[in-house]
Design a protein around this motif. Structure first.
Motif, mmCIF file in Angstrom:
data_model
loop_
_atom_site.group_PDB
_atom_site.id
_atom_site.type_symbol
_atom_site.label_atom_id
_atom_site.label_comp_id
_atom_site.label_asym_id
_atom_site.label_seq_id
_atom_site.Cartn_x
_atom_site.Cartn_y
_atom_site.Cartn_z
ATOM 1 N N TYR A 225 62.429 -68.086 -5.291
ATOM 2 C CA TYR A 225 62.354 -66.875 -6.073
ATOM 3 C C TYR A 225 62.475 -67.041 -7.491
ATOM 4 C CZ TYR A 225 63.091 -64.247 -1.265
ATOM 5 O OH TYR A 225 62.876 -63.835 -0.306
ATOM 6 N N ARG A 226 63.135 -67.694 -8.017
ATOM 7 C CA ARG A 226 63.183 -68.021 -9.449
ATOM 8 C C ARG A 226 61.918 -68.761 -9.859
ATOM 9 N NH1 ARG A 226 68.177 -67.313 -11.493
ATOM 10 N NH2 ARG A 226 69.902 -67.189 -10.211
ATOM 11 N N SER B 247 59.070 -68.119 -8.867
ATOM 12 C CA SER B 247 58.092 -67.051 -8.716
ATOM 13 C C SER B 247 58.319 -66.027 -9.696
ATOM 14 C CB SER B 247 58.206 -65.994 -7.346
ATOM 15 O OG SER B 247 59.295 -65.415 -7.167
ATOM 16 N N MET C 128 61.339 -64.326 -10.446
ATOM 17 C CA MET C 128 62.479 -63.463 -10.350
ATOM 18 C C MET C 128 63.654 -63.688 -11.228
ATOM 19 S SD MET C 128 64.071 -62.284 -6.563
ATOM 20 C CE MET C 128 62.360 -61.796 -6.024
ATOM 21 N N HIS D 234 52.171 -63.529 -4.121
ATOM 22 C CA HIS D 234 52.212 -62.974 -5.719
ATOM 23 C C HIS D 234 50.853 -62.289 -6.195
ATOM 24 C CE1 HIS D 234 50.140 -66.908 -6.132
ATOM 25 N NE2 HIS D 234 49.851 -66.371 -7.141
ATOM 26 N N LEU E 166 65.620 -71.243 -1.033
ATOM 27 C CA LEU E 166 65.037 -69.802 -1.216
ATOM 28 C C LEU E 166 65.375 -69.209 -2.619
ATOM 29 C CD1 LEU E 166 63.295 -68.039 0.325
ATOM 30 C CD2 LEU E 166 65.450 -66.780 1.474
ATOM 31 N N TRP F 107 69.328 -61.336 -8.363
ATOM 32 C CA TRP F 107 68.365 -61.082 -7.228
ATOM 33 C C TRP F 107 68.064 -62.352 -6.551
ATOM 34 C CZ3 TRP F 107 68.361 -56.413 -5.305
ATOM 35 C CH2 TRP F 107 68.772 -55.533 -5.995
ATOM 36 N N PRO F 108 67.540 -63.253 -6.926
ATOM 37 C CA PRO F 108 67.317 -64.447 -5.820
ATOM 38 C C PRO F 108 68.521 -64.729 -4.815
ATOM 39 C CG PRO F 108 66.545 -65.024 -8.172
ATOM 40 C CD PRO F 108 67.443 -63.566 -8.275
ATOM 41 N N LEU G 200 69.057 -61.721 -2.493
ATOM 42 C CA LEU G 200 68.061 -61.727 -1.476
ATOM 43 C C LEU G 200 68.178 -62.790 -0.450
ATOM 44 C CD1 LEU G 200 64.811 -60.623 -3.380
ATOM 45 C CD2 LEU G 200 66.164 -59.192 -1.889
ATOM 46 N N SER G 201 68.504 -64.139 -0.848
ATOM 47 C CA SER G 201 68.727 -65.169 -0.041
ATOM 48 C C SER G 201 69.855 -64.800 0.948
ATOM 49 C CB SER G 201 68.952 -66.596 -0.994
ATOM 50 O OG SER G 201 67.815 -66.560 -1.695
ATOM 51 N N PHE H 14 59.617 -61.538 1.464
ATOM 52 C CA PHE H 14 61.024 -61.376 1.840
ATOM 53 C C PHE H 14 61.236 -60.901 3.305
ATOM 54 C CE2 PHE H 14 64.598 -58.247 2.171
ATOM 55 C CZ PHE H 14 65.664 -59.352 2.324
ATOM 56 N N SER I 297 56.243 -59.633 -3.048
ATOM 57 C CA SER I 297 57.270 -60.293 -2.950
ATOM 58 C C SER I 297 58.278 -59.562 -1.632
ATOM 59 C CB SER I 297 58.168 -60.304 -4.240
ATOM 60 O OG SER I 297 57.621 -61.012 -5.095
#
Length: 418
Positions: A239-240, A242, A244, A301, A235, A248-249, A252-253, A311, A307
């Motif tokens: 996120y990276r 995409s 982010m 996206h 995850l 935050w990656p 959020l994970s 999530f 996003s």
């Protein structure tokens, strides 16, 4: 064979055991937030990164029954203590790795330590926890992976902003050893081993291996962990990729991991109120399939606040999945055959569990590489959920041990020699 129905530890022994499980789980989840740094520093490919995520499960794939035999012969507390030491050695050694090979080897050592903790933890909880706290204790044991996922991902996301990954590895080595003094002080000692013979232990394990219940439970567990480990393990990378950035990656994970722990604890509360453990499995798999499809099939996206919606879907995937380990762990006693070994049931289940954890990240990395993105992840998650539903229908508790779909309401150990 006798049932040991009295608790021999203090009321807080189970907290120490769960803490050891969390410390072991942290060694698994220290890796995902560090993957971008490891790929850059050690020139790892995406498939190598997936293998690195799963390699800690290799010992579990090969040695679950061996650990159960060791637990039968020398005792569960000794095995758990040895596991914490191996986790320390593997993590400390991994900090000195200069390429993928030595790091993979150090993760295999950590895998052996993790297996010792994971197989013996439930039995120690059964042996040491008072009856009125048993359901709560097993619920938290079912949640230890989610708790360690949250702690490992969010702490790693913050710490790796300011220190190299090697320092993170050495800090985790110290943390792996931290519960050991408390284990030695608060967890009841193993029984004297005079009556425990290799032949008797092998007989109990043989009866367990020949029974269908432990195999079915292990395959159900694998259907869960294959998809959960693959999605949550990658995850931060998803996120990276995409776009982010920053912490935050990882944050959020970590929240997704915490949702899994909440799901396990909530499932334990439902079972304590009388809901049969088996009744949780199929709804959980259906919801995992639905939420993973919603998380990965749409092109989020391209949509407003895409996003955030993705999530929420992944968090729901993890939350509902948390019911599966809680339910299966609660059924271990039911699935142990007469004259069998509960430790062997747990060991065999853990072997198949770890096989799923090993295959999942590598499989989803291969899918992403072949299809050019993470959108194909739902192919794997939905297939695993369908297999889990079919296998769940075949789970049948052993006659005489089930009580309204759960195991006996007192801590029990199935040992012929007690």
């Amino acid at each position: 064979m006798a049932l040991k129905t009295h608790a021999t530890g203090t009321g807080s022994s189970w907290i120490v055991i769960v803490s050891a499980g969390v410390a072991a789980g942290l060694q698994v989840w220290k890796l995902p937030p560090a993957l971008p740094y490891l790929r850059h520093d050690l020139s790892l490919s995406l498939v190598q990164a997936g293998t690195l995520l799963g390699i800690i499960q290799l010992a579990g794939m090969l040695g679950g029954l061996a650990v159960s035999l060791l637990a039968e012969l020398i005792g569960e507390r000794r095995c758990l203590s040895g596991g914490l030491v191996l986790l320390f050695l593997g993590s400390a050694g991994g900090g000195f790795a200069w390429s993928a090979g030595p790091l993979l080897a150090s993760r295999a050592v950590e895998g052996a330590g993790f297996m010792l903790v994971a197989v013996t933890g439930p039995g120690l909880i059964r042996r040491s926890t008072p009856p009125d706290r048993f359901a709560t204790a097993m619920g938290f044991w079912g949640a230890y992976q989610g708790i360690s996922t949250f702690a490992g991902l969010i702490t790693g996301a913050l710490v790796l902003q300011v220190v190299p990954w090697r320092v993170w590895w050495w800090a985790m080595a110290v943390l792996a050893l931290a519960p050991l003094p408390w284990v030695l002080a608060r967890v009841p000692r193993d029984d004297a081993g005079g009556a425990r013979g290799v032949a008797a232990a092998l007989t109990r394990i043989g009866r367990t291996v020949r029974a269908p219940g432990p195999w079915t439970a292990g395959l159900v567990f694998a259907c869960y962990t294959l998809q959960w480990m693959a999605v949550v393990g990658f995850l931060p990378t998803v996120y990276r990729d995409s776009g982010m950035a920053g912490i935050w990656p990882g944050v959020l994970s970590a929240v997704v991991g915490a949702a899994n722990a909440l799901g396990s604890i909530a499932a334990a509360a439902l079972m304590k109120r009388g809901l049969p453990a088996r009744a949780l499995l199929m709804p959980a798999f259906v919801l995992m399939a639905t939420t993973s499809l919603l998380a990965f099939a749409p092109h989020w996206h391209t949509l407003p606040a895409g996003s955030s919606w993705q999530f929420l879907c992944v968090a729901a995937f993890s939350l509902t999945g948390g019911a599966i380990p809680a339910a299966l762990l609660r059924m271990i006693g039911e699935l142990t055959p007469a004259g069998g070994s509960a430790a062997a049931t747990m060991g065999l289940t853990q072997q198949l569990f770890n096989t799923g954890s090993f295959i999942g990240p590598a499989l989803v990395a291969w899918l992403a590489t072949r299809t050019g993105g993470w959108h194909s992840t739902w192919w794997m998650t939905c297939a695993c959920a369908a297999a889990g539903i079919v296998l769940s229908l075949r789970l049948r508790p052993r006659a005489g041990t089930a009580m309204r779909g759960t195991i006996l309401s007192v801590p029990v150990i199935f040992n012929d020699d007690e």
